[in-house]
Scaffold this motif. Sequence first.
Motif, PDB file in Angstrom:
ATOM      1  N   ARG A   1      47.479  32.628  38.635  1.00 53.50           N
ATOM      2  CA  ARG A   1      47.628  33.531  39.625  1.00 53.50           C
ATOM      3  C   ARG A   1      46.548  33.704  40.602  1.00 53.50           C
ATOM      4  NH1 ARG A   1      49.136  39.140  37.733  1.00 53.50           N
ATOM      5  NH2 ARG A   1      50.332  38.442  36.081  1.00 53.50           N
TER       6      ARG A   1
ATOM      7  N   GLY B   1      47.720  34.719  45.240  1.00 57.11           N
ATOM      8  CA  GLY B   1      48.389  36.108  45.180  1.00 57.11           C
ATOM      9  C   GLY B   1      47.569  37.356  45.820  1.00 57.11           C
ATOM     10  N   ARG B   2      48.329  38.291  45.277  1.00 58.52           N
ATOM     11  CA  ARG B   2      47.814  39.633  45.922  1.00 58.52           C
ATOM     12  C   ARG B   2      46.369  39.907  46.224  1.00 58.52           C
ATOM     13  NH1 ARG B   2      51.061  44.410  43.275  1.00 58.52           N
ATOM     14  NH2 ARG B   2      48.944  45.407  43.763  1.00 58.52           N
ATOM     15  N   CYS B   3      45.404  39.302  45.257  1.00 61.50           N
ATOM     16  CA  CYS B   3      43.937  39.497  45.575  1.00 61.50           C
ATOM     17  C   CYS B   3      43.359  38.928  46.777  1.00 61.50           C
ATOM     18  CB  CYS B   3      43.111  38.955  44.435  1.00 61.50           C
ATOM     19  SG  CYS B   3      42.999  37.274  44.352  1.00 61.50           S
TER      20      CYS B   3
ATOM     21  N   ARG C   1      48.015  38.727  51.430  1.00 62.75           N
ATOM     22  CA  ARG C   1      48.835  40.018  51.737  1.00 62.75           C
ATOM     23  C   ARG C   1      49.596  40.335  53.008  1.00 62.75           C
ATOM     24  NH1 ARG C   1      44.376  42.063  48.635  1.00 62.75           N
ATOM     25  NH2 ARG C   1      43.650  42.704  50.477  1.00 62.75           N
TER      26      ARG C   1
ATOM     27  N   PRO D   1      45.884  41.851  40.437  1.00 62.61           N
ATOM     28  CA  PRO D   1      46.132  42.043  41.979  1.00 62.61           C
ATOM     29  C   PRO D   1      45.129  42.655  42.724  1.00 62.61           C
ATOM     30  CG  PRO D   1      48.051  42.737  40.882  1.00 62.61           C
ATOM     31  CD  PRO D   1      47.096  42.308  39.582  1.00 62.61           C
TER      32      PRO D   1
END
Lengths: 339, 339
Positions: free
Chosen positions: B24, B27-29, B34, B322
Amino acid sequence: MSESSFLAACAGKSAAHIPVWYMRQAGRCLPEYRVLKEHYDILTLARTPELATRVTLMPVHRFGVDAAILFADIMLPLIGMGVDLDIVESVGPVIADPIRNAKSVEKIRSLDPADFEYLRKTIVMIRTELAGKLPLIGFSGAPFTLASYLIEGKPSRNFIKTKQLMYGDRDVWNKLMEKLTDAVIEYLQLQLDAGVDAIQLFDSWVGCLSKEDYVEYVLPYTRRLFTAVSKRGIPRIHFGTNTAAFLEEFASVDCEVVGVDWRLPLEDAWERIGAGKAIQGNLDPVMLLGDFDIVKKKVDDIFSHLPRKQGFVFNLGHGVLPDTPYANLIKLTEYVHGK
Amino acid sequence: MSESSFLAACAGKSAAHIPVWYMRQAGRCLPEYRVLKEHYDILTLARTPELATRVTLMPVHRFGVDAAILFADIMLPLIGMGVDLDIVESVGPVIADPIRNAKSVEKIRSLDPADFEYLRKTIVMIRTELAGKLPLIGFSGAPFTLASYLIEGKPSRNFIKTKQLMYGDRDVWNKLMEKLTDAVIEYLQLQLDAGVDAIQLFDSWVGCLSKEDYVEYVLPYTRRLFTAVSKRGIPRIHFGTNTAAFLEEFASVDCEVVGVDWRLPLEDAWERIGAGKAIQGNLDPVMLLGDFDIVKKKVDDIFSHLPRKQGFVFNLGHGVLPDTPYANLIKLTEYVHGK
């Protein structure tokens, strides 16, 4: 009580039959419990001696188990420490003000046995009812598992906040674990003083940790705890789920019995625990939601690999699920007794 | 690609440095991810080749990792099988009509590679961008993990419904696992045909099972699957969490690399997997939410116990959380490369 098969097994001795009890045996699977729950919330049930006694005895009558376990909520010691919490239906324990820092740990007060007069009364009342025919197991949540509720604020899947605090602020973690260990010792001691015949420590969520972290952040506290609640002739059970990565270390505390979940075959788990200790487990509670024929096959399988009968306490790998048809628990008790 | 440290490690060979990638990692990190997520939902991102390519490459640029992993959702093969589902923000995959019986299994159709033209295009596009400098990892959810989503209907903690069906209706379970195994083989095969350089099978939730049940209900399918996706020079990674109870069996499939979580010390896990296979893991992703000094200490600890560097792919024990500060992933990659 000298004839209790449960106490004999805990001591590693031969018993008339394999003893059976079930974690969360008093609870929603029983229709008579559900009737009570319509009138009382769980904390009222747990803190009213007459009611807690009634609930404790329900599964004894229904299932023919070999031990009663005190009906109490895992959160009771925390309430005694001044933590503001609620047990929310179909969620679980919810903490009003989760632990985040040193200040919130300081606010937690030490446990005063005087606040648990209801528990003492309950234990005395249950023992009177049991009249020496069956042993009564007292219990507490373990410091790590209680800490995880306090920090997460509600039941968790990944215990992210707990580990964040554990890794991120060693000093706060130590202080919290110290306080919880002291409190759990007091809490179990008052149960011992009131006359329970065995105690079990539930470290239900400790399996989220790595072996190294278990040894570093948890084991020193559990070790101190078990040594402190030693009482001649009273077996101490150390229960955890998901402990396959560090079972030797988990079993190394000063206890007589180790409780394991279904993940490891019982014989493998026992070998790792060591022949000097008794073992408790380990049927997956989900199996009891289905057909009893499949349960039987699995029980046969457990027994066919069992290295010896002495020192084996039959139980599930975790608590009875609320939707379990209770008839399966009656059949299961009978079936294990016939082994 | 002959100089890829990742491919060398997967083959058990020496590499210029220890290769690093993160499950992952796209992704959101990442702030740039975002921003994209404000305009597109996850399934649109995953099914639009230009967007999926952009997202796949984000962590390559940011973190300096040694492999890219295809940006795709674990649910994509199920959509290809005609399953009506949605990815709900902060919940996860939600299945409109969860699997309950033979009839609902029959309704699932086999996977048609023609429906995955977008995936083929994405893989070609990513490989063009990577220009042979870094390998691209393709992946799929494993049959058990996909089955658990299909049966539970949403992310689960105890997988009660999954086990109920598994224990309660062996025939339906077998049919479902057969269909999923066939589909995952097709799905990985089309990724291999499109040119991925490695594949990983995620059996993320299989650790809820006992060793015996893993061997009986899951392993035969995974075994068949791995054998079917064999392609010369393309390493196959078998990843699971919470596999400490049956790691030998988990590692016994026809794969080159076994991915493990943080619960077992890496050296213990490697011994159980066997020296003939490479290992991937195993830092607890929660550690990356905190101070990098603690991460460093843990990485030092992993390396100090490492029996050898050949055949070690550094990764986390599960996906990047995340809320991870991405700076920690940059530092971590650098730090492991310096080892």
